[in-house]
Design a protein around this motif. Sequence first.
Motif, PDB file in Angstrom:
ATOM      1  N   GLU A 168       0.830  -1.196   0.000  1.00 48.21           N
ATOM      2  CA  GLU A 168       0.000   0.000   0.000  1.00 48.21           C
ATOM      3  C   GLU A 168       0.879   1.267   0.000  1.00 48.21           C
ATOM      4  O   GLU A 168       0.596   2.241  -0.715  1.00 48.21           O
ATOM      5  CB  GLU A 168      -0.908   0.004   1.231  1.00 48.21           C
ATOM      6  N   GLU A 169       1.957   1.235   0.801  1.00 51.18           N
ATOM      7  CA  GLU A 169       2.838   2.393   0.850  1.00 51.18           C
ATOM      8  C   GLU A 169       3.525   2.635  -0.487  1.00 51.18           C
ATOM      9  O   GLU A 169       3.767   3.790  -0.879  1.00 51.18           O
ATOM     10  CB  GLU A 169       3.892   2.188   1.944  1.00 51.18           C
ATOM     11  N   LEU A 170       3.851   1.543  -1.204  1.00 48.65           N
ATOM     12  CA  LEU A 170       4.482   1.680  -2.507  1.00 48.65           C
ATOM     13  C   LEU A 170       3.564   2.399  -3.479  1.00 48.65           C
ATOM     14  O   LEU A 170       3.997   3.240  -4.265  1.00 48.65           O
ATOM     15  CB  LEU A 170       4.864   0.293  -3.035  1.00 48.65           C
ATOM     16  N   GLU A 171       2.267   2.043  -3.397  1.00 51.54           N
ATOM     17  CA  GLU A 171       1.298   2.690  -4.276  1.00 51.54           C
ATOM     18  C   GLU A 171       1.253   4.195  -4.021  1.00 51.54           C
ATOM     19  O   GLU A 171       1.313   5.007  -4.946  1.00 51.54           O
ATOM     20  CB  GLU A 171      -0.097   2.085  -4.008  1.00 51.54           C
ATOM     21  N   PHE A 172       1.169   4.534  -2.734  1.00 51.82           N
ATOM     22  CA  PHE A 172       1.132   5.960  -2.387  1.00 51.82           C
ATOM     23  C   PHE A 172       2.449   6.653  -2.735  1.00 51.82           C
ATOM     24  O   PHE A 172       2.475   7.814  -3.136  1.00 51.82           O
ATOM     25  CB  PHE A 172       0.844   6.123  -0.889  1.00 51.82           C
ATOM     26  N   ALA A 173       3.556   5.926  -2.586  1.00 50.72           N
ATOM     27  CA  ALA A 173       4.865   6.508  -2.877  1.00 50.72           C
ATOM     28  C   ALA A 173       5.013   6.848  -4.349  1.00 50.72           C
ATOM     29  O   ALA A 173       5.606   7.873  -4.716  1.00 50.72           O
ATOM     30  CB  ALA A 173       5.977   5.572  -2.440  1.00 50.72           C
ATOM     31  N   LEU A 174       4.486   5.968  -5.232  1.00 43.29           N
ATOM     32  CA  LEU A 174       4.557   6.241  -6.671  1.00 43.29           C
ATOM     33  C   LEU A 174       3.785   7.505  -7.028  1.00 43.29           C
ATOM     34  O   LEU A 174       4.240   8.327  -7.836  1.00 43.29           O
ATOM     35  CB  LEU A 174       4.019   5.039  -7.448  1.00 43.29           C
ATOM     36  N   ALA A 207       3.093   9.944  -4.916  1.00 49.79           N
ATOM     37  CA  ALA A 207       3.804  11.079  -4.330  1.00 49.79           C
ATOM     38  C   ALA A 207       5.027  11.451  -5.154  1.00 49.79           C
ATOM     39  O   ALA A 207       5.392  12.620  -5.268  1.00 49.79           O
ATOM     40  CB  ALA A 207       4.210  10.753  -2.892  1.00 49.79           C
ATOM     41  N   LYS A 208       5.679  10.421  -5.759  1.00 49.05           N
ATOM     42  CA  LYS A 208       6.856  10.688  -6.580  1.00 49.05           C
ATOM     43  C   LYS A 208       6.502  11.517  -7.795  1.00 49.05           C
ATOM     44  O   LYS A 208       7.223  12.448  -8.180  1.00 49.05           O
ATOM     45  CB  LYS A 208       7.499   9.373  -6.992  1.00 49.05           C
ATOM     46  N   GLU A 209       5.372  11.169  -8.419  1.00 50.36           N
ATOM     47  CA  GLU A 209       4.937  11.938  -9.593  1.00 50.36           C
ATOM     48  C   GLU A 209       4.672  13.392  -9.215  1.00 50.36           C
ATOM     49  O   GLU A 209       5.077  14.320  -9.934  1.00 50.36           O
ATOM     50  CB  GLU A 209       3.686  11.298 -10.183  1.00 50.36           C
ATOM     51  N   ASP A 210       4.001  13.581  -8.048  1.00 48.61           N
ATOM     52  CA  ASP A 210       3.733  14.952  -7.604  1.00 48.61           C
ATOM     53  C   ASP A 210       5.040  15.680  -7.284  1.00 48.61           C
ATOM     54  O   ASP A 210       5.204  16.869  -7.573  1.00 48.61           O
ATOM     55  CB  ASP A 210       2.832  14.936  -6.371  1.00 48.61           C
ATOM     56  N   ALA A 211       5.985  14.946  -6.663  1.00 46.57           N
ATOM     57  CA  ALA A 211       7.255  15.558  -6.293  1.00 46.57           C
ATOM     58  C   ALA A 211       8.062  15.970  -7.523  1.00 46.57           C
ATOM     59  O   ALA A 211       8.712  17.027  -7.537  1.00 46.57           O
ATOM     60  CB  ALA A 211       8.068  14.603  -5.430  1.00 46.57           C
ATOM     61  N   VAL A 212       8.034  15.132  -8.567  1.00 44.51           N
ATOM     62  CA  VAL A 212       8.763  15.461  -9.797  1.00 44.51           C
ATOM     63  C   VAL A 212       8.200  16.725 -10.425  1.00 44.51           C
ATOM     64  O   VAL A 212       8.942  17.620 -10.871  1.00 44.51           O
ATOM     65  CB  VAL A 212       8.708  14.280 -10.780  1.00 44.51           C
ATOM     66  N   ALA A 213       6.848  16.808 -10.442  1.00 44.84           N
ATOM     67  CA  ALA A 213       6.231  18.003 -11.009  1.00 44.84           C
ATOM     68  C   ALA A 213       6.594  19.244 -10.188  1.00 44.84           C
ATOM     69  O   ALA A 213       6.932  20.305 -10.733  1.00 44.84           O
ATOM     70  CB  ALA A 213       4.717  17.824 -11.064  1.00 44.84           C
ATOM     71  N   ALA A 214       6.517  19.110  -8.851  1.00 42.58           N
ATOM     72  CA  ALA A 214       6.852  20.248  -7.993  1.00 42.58           C
ATOM     73  C   ALA A 214       8.324  20.632  -8.126  1.00 42.58           C
ATOM     74  O   ALA A 214       8.684  21.808  -8.095  1.00 42.58           O
ATOM     75  CB  ALA A 214       6.526  19.901  -6.535  1.00 42.58           C
TER      76      ALA A 214
END
Length: 539
Positions: free
Chosen positions: A221-227, A229-236
């Motif tokens: 479940e954490e991996l799903e959320f991490a992916l 979050a990673k996309e949002d972090a890359v955009a930010a």
Amino acid sequence: MSHTIHIYEPQSTPRQATIVIEDGQPLAVYVLSDNLAEDARELRSTIVRKVQQNPPPNSVLLFELDVRTARKGELPTMRVLKVGSQAVIELIRKDSRGRIVRGTDLKSGARFEATLRDLRTVVFSLEIESEGALGLGGVAGARKGGSKPVGGVFNVMFLVPNVVETIKEPLSKFAAVLQALGKKFGLSRQMISMSVVMSGFILGAGFFAYKQYSQKQGLEEELEFALLAKEDAVAAKNIAIGAEQICREQRKELTKQLDEVEAARRLHAENAMSTLLSQAVAREAGGARMTSDEALTFDGPAVKEVHEIVVAQMGVQREPLNLATICMSHENTLGQDLPPYMLAYHPIEGELCPDQFNVVEAGVDMGGPWGVSKRVAKEFGARVDVADGEDVRLNDRWSADTFTTALRVVVDAIATADTRDRPPTAPGQLHGWSLAFFDAYNRMPSPAEGAMDRPAEECIAEAVKEISGKYVPAEPGQPVLPPLGLVVSGEQIKVTPTAGCPWPQDALAHGATASVRAITQMALIEQAIEEGGSDDEEG
């Protein structure tokens, strides 16, 4: 031994500044001028530096301190070595206040209130941390009365065995139950111990397996959320990088502009000081003592100090330059021996070549573009026929001739003063000190309608000789007159008034300030000419 000095300014940001000094190293406290933008007014105003360091730009000296080492285990104290002349500093006590003067001893934690000339007040405090000394925070028992020992310690020692027994009792009961079961089923003590160990191992392995399974489910479940979050972090990150790049370019451009402004100010200040001309005239008029190695050793730092003060003043001083051309048009009266900044002089702060100027200050009547006093006009001015009620000093050509004639007499009086083998002043500051002495003589009253007046040459020569006897040099060949910048920063130098030479109380301090102000005016005029005219013309 090193000492850490903290200066706190509770109403500003950041509230604390720190400096580390060694024994015998004095420090200085400065306050910045109030020229910040409205949204930056909450920034701290006080700065603490070592005395040998240059003062911050646009700053005013509050005081210089020396740390006095106390007895072992006690905090050092501070003694005031020098107090600046442009602020009033008060020591805030619990029920009173006292003004800070030279020689005042201060304790760690002392609070101060500095009132500047523009009536701005700055509240701050100083604290000391020193190796081998304890402050209040290092003393045990901070509450009133200190720590007290607990009475009758041995009366409570019987509680210790009960505490131990309380911890051991459940284990003893469990061991007794296992022994009873072993006897009932015919098991030996070794078998019971092995069974307990195996049971514990099996239970531990099962618990570990369960934890591993639970962690696996949670990790998915954490991996799903991490992916996500990673996309949002890359955009930010991409947005932040773009904004940072824009900010960096803007900062580079601003830094470049600020560097160019600072470099231009330094160049104009150096040109306005006319150091080479002063050195040449000093060699010609003062002889070999002005060209000795010792004199040249003191010359460099003295000139550099005035240069730094002029650059700092250029950042805050904005006098009207629209009338400067009237005074500058008389440059021919300077000849080959006087620098141009002499024409930017005026005894009254805030004035520059004023039109139809006439004022009486402290009983001295001053008039004309350079504020020439009646005493100076009588001694050095050409005799001309004027109508009743007409003041010849208002004629700029007559005033220019009188002013420059008096300056040449002052230069010669200082350069040839009887100071034996010591140079009267550092060679590069001969003209600066000459303008300072002219200002002091120009503000000298003329009692009894001038019946007792002595010539400027005699008054100035005797004053320099008196100073040479009062202030013993720290090193061989040190000039009689101190660096001009030190006097501007607050160092006291006084001469004794007489009936024929009634020097004002603050004669040389006022003169040194007026001299440096004239150099600053000249640098601003050159800057305005380079930029295409004065501020009024640009408007």
